[in-house]
Motif scaffolding. Structure first.
Motif, PDB file in Angstrom:
ATOM      1  N   GLN A  71     -57.734  32.087 -60.578  1.00 28.82           N
ATOM      2  CA  GLN A  71     -56.496  32.855 -60.418  1.00 28.82           C
ATOM      3  C   GLN A  71     -55.250  31.972 -60.495  1.00 28.82           C
ATOM      4  N   TYR A  72     -55.390  30.703 -60.132  1.00 27.66           N
ATOM      5  CA  TYR A  72     -54.259  29.782 -60.214  1.00 27.66           C
ATOM      6  C   TYR A  72     -53.901  29.431 -61.659  1.00 27.66           C
ATOM      7  N   LYS A  73     -54.821  29.676 -62.589  1.00 30.90           N
ATOM      8  CA  LYS A  73     -54.588  29.379 -63.997  1.00 30.90           C
ATOM      9  C   LYS A  73     -53.732  30.442 -64.691  1.00 30.90           C
ATOM     10  N   ILE A  74     -53.637  31.622 -64.110  1.00 33.41           N
ATOM     11  CA  ILE A  74     -52.980  32.748 -64.776  1.00 33.41           C
ATOM     12  C   ILE A  74     -51.583  32.422 -65.295  1.00 33.41           C
ATOM     13  N   PRO A  75     -50.674  31.862 -64.499  1.00 28.63           N
ATOM     14  CA  PRO A  75     -49.326  31.613 -65.023  1.00 28.63           C
ATOM     15  C   PRO A  75     -49.302  30.685 -66.237  1.00 28.63           C
ATOM     16  N   TYR A  76     -50.232  29.743 -66.300  1.00 31.02           N
ATOM     17  CA  TYR A  76     -50.282  28.785 -67.394  1.00 31.02           C
ATOM     18  C   TYR A  76     -50.916  29.363 -68.657  1.00 31.02           C
ATOM     19  N   LEU A  77     -51.711  30.413 -68.488  1.00 30.73           N
ATOM     20  CA  LEU A  77     -52.442  30.992 -69.615  1.00 30.73           C
ATOM     21  C   LEU A  77     -51.816  32.277 -70.154  1.00 30.73           C
ATOM     22  N   MET A  78     -50.775  32.767 -69.515  1.00 29.90           N
ATOM     23  CA  MET A  78     -50.132  34.002 -69.949  1.00 29.90           C
ATOM     24  C   MET A  78     -49.646  33.873 -71.395  1.00 29.90           C
ATOM     25  N   GLY A  79     -50.017  34.842 -72.218  1.00 28.74           N
ATOM     26  CA  GLY A  79     -49.628  34.844 -73.624  1.00 28.74           C
ATOM     27  C   GLY A  79     -50.485  33.962 -74.506  1.00 28.74           C
ATOM     28  N   GLN A  80     -51.524  33.352 -73.942  1.00 30.95           N
ATOM     29  CA  GLN A  80     -52.384  32.424 -74.674  1.00 30.95           C
ATOM     30  C   GLN A  80     -53.760  33.035 -74.934  1.00 30.95           C
ATOM     31  N   PRO A  81     -54.478  32.532 -75.954  1.00 30.20           N
ATOM     32  CA  PRO A  81     -55.858  32.981 -76.152  1.00 30.20           C
ATOM     33  C   PRO A  81     -56.752  32.422 -75.042  1.00 30.20           C
ATOM     34  N   VAL A  82     -57.551  33.294 -74.459  1.00 29.50           N
ATOM     35  CA  VAL A  82     -58.424  32.906 -73.356  1.00 29.50           C
ATOM     36  C   VAL A  82     -59.831  33.452 -73.553  1.00 29.50           C
ATOM     37  N   GLY A  83     -60.768  32.805 -72.907  1.00 28.72           N
ATOM     38  CA  GLY A  83     -62.111  33.316 -72.758  1.00 28.72           C
ATOM     39  C   GLY A  83     -62.267  33.766 -71.317  1.00 28.72           C
ATOM     40  N   VAL A  84     -62.870  34.930 -71.131  1.00 26.86           N
ATOM     41  CA  VAL A  84     -63.078  35.471 -69.790  1.00 26.86           C
ATOM     42  C   VAL A  84     -64.576  35.509 -69.526  1.00 26.86           C
TER      43      VAL A  84
ATOM     44  N   THR B  94     -71.731  38.125 -68.797  1.00 34.31           N
ATOM     45  CA  THR B  94     -71.128  38.447 -70.087  1.00 34.31           C
ATOM     46  C   THR B  94     -69.746  37.813 -70.178  1.00 34.31           C
ATOM     47  N   GLY B  95     -69.086  38.026 -71.290  1.00 35.92           N
ATOM     48  CA  GLY B  95     -67.749  37.483 -71.464  1.00 35.92           C
ATOM     49  C   GLY B  95     -67.001  38.200 -72.558  1.00 35.92           C
ATOM     50  N   THR B  96     -65.729  37.884 -72.678  1.00 36.11           N
ATOM     51  CA  THR B  96     -64.894  38.417 -73.737  1.00 36.11           C
ATOM     52  C   THR B  96     -63.796  37.406 -74.025  1.00 36.11           C
ATOM     53  N   SER B  97     -63.018  37.673 -75.056  1.00 37.34           N
ATOM     54  CA  SER B  97     -61.908  36.787 -75.384  1.00 37.34           C
ATOM     55  C   SER B  97     -60.761  37.594 -75.962  1.00 37.34           C
ATOM     56  N   GLY B  98     -59.575  37.035 -75.859  1.00 35.49           N
ATOM     57  CA  GLY B  98     -58.387  37.684 -76.385  1.00 35.49           C
ATOM     58  C   GLY B  98     -57.150  36.982 -75.850  1.00 35.49           C
ATOM     59  N   ILE B  99     -56.014  37.653 -75.957  1.00 39.54           N
ATOM     60  CA  ILE B  99     -54.748  37.118 -75.467  1.00 39.54           C
ATOM     61  C   ILE B  99     -54.506  37.664 -74.057  1.00 39.54           C
ATOM     62  N   LEU B 100     -54.251  36.783 -73.115  1.00 43.26           N
ATOM     63  CA  LEU B 100     -53.935  37.211 -71.747  1.00 43.26           C
ATOM     64  C   LEU B 100     -52.500  37.736 -71.726  1.00 43.26           C
ATOM     65  N   CYS B 101     -52.348  39.035 -71.516  1.00 43.91           N
ATOM     66  CA  CYS B 101     -51.030  39.670 -71.588  1.00 43.91           C
ATOM     67  C   CYS B 101     -50.362  39.862 -70.235  1.00 43.91           C
ATOM     68  N   ASP B 102     -51.150  40.112 -69.198  1.00 45.90           N
ATOM     69  CA  ASP B 102     -50.559  40.400 -67.892  1.00 45.90           C
ATOM     70  C   ASP B 102     -51.627  40.255 -66.817  1.00 45.90           C
TER      71      ASP B 102
END
Length: 72
Positions: free
Chosen positions: A4-17, A23-31
């Motif tokens: 959860q501490y990573k969220i501000p640094y990853l906003m608007g970036q491609p991420v793996g969840v 399971t997992g997914t990937s995309g752009i972290l929007c909010d």
């Protein structure tokens, strides 16, 4: 580090969840709001979907690594 501490640094970036069920997914972290993250994911052709996931289902949130040059 708690993901959860990573969220501000990853906003608007491609991420793996990574989810707690393996399971997992990937995309752009929007909010991230109200205990959920919002990820813009590619579906097919020209379609994308903004999906949301509860914090309690997430194991980790990772940035995409940089591309490595390919030698032929």
């Amino acid at each position: 580090m708690n993901w959860q501490y990573k969220i501000p640094y990853l906003m608007g970036q491609p991420v793996g969840v990574s989810f707690t069920d393996g399971t997992g997914t990937s995309g752009i972290l929007c909010d991230a709001d109200g205990g959920q993250i919002y990820v813009l994911e590619y579906l097919y052709h020209t379609q994308f979907a903004l999906k949301h996931y509860d914090y309690k289902t997430i194991q980790d949130l990772l940035p995409f690594p940089p591309c490595q040059p390919t030698l032929y």
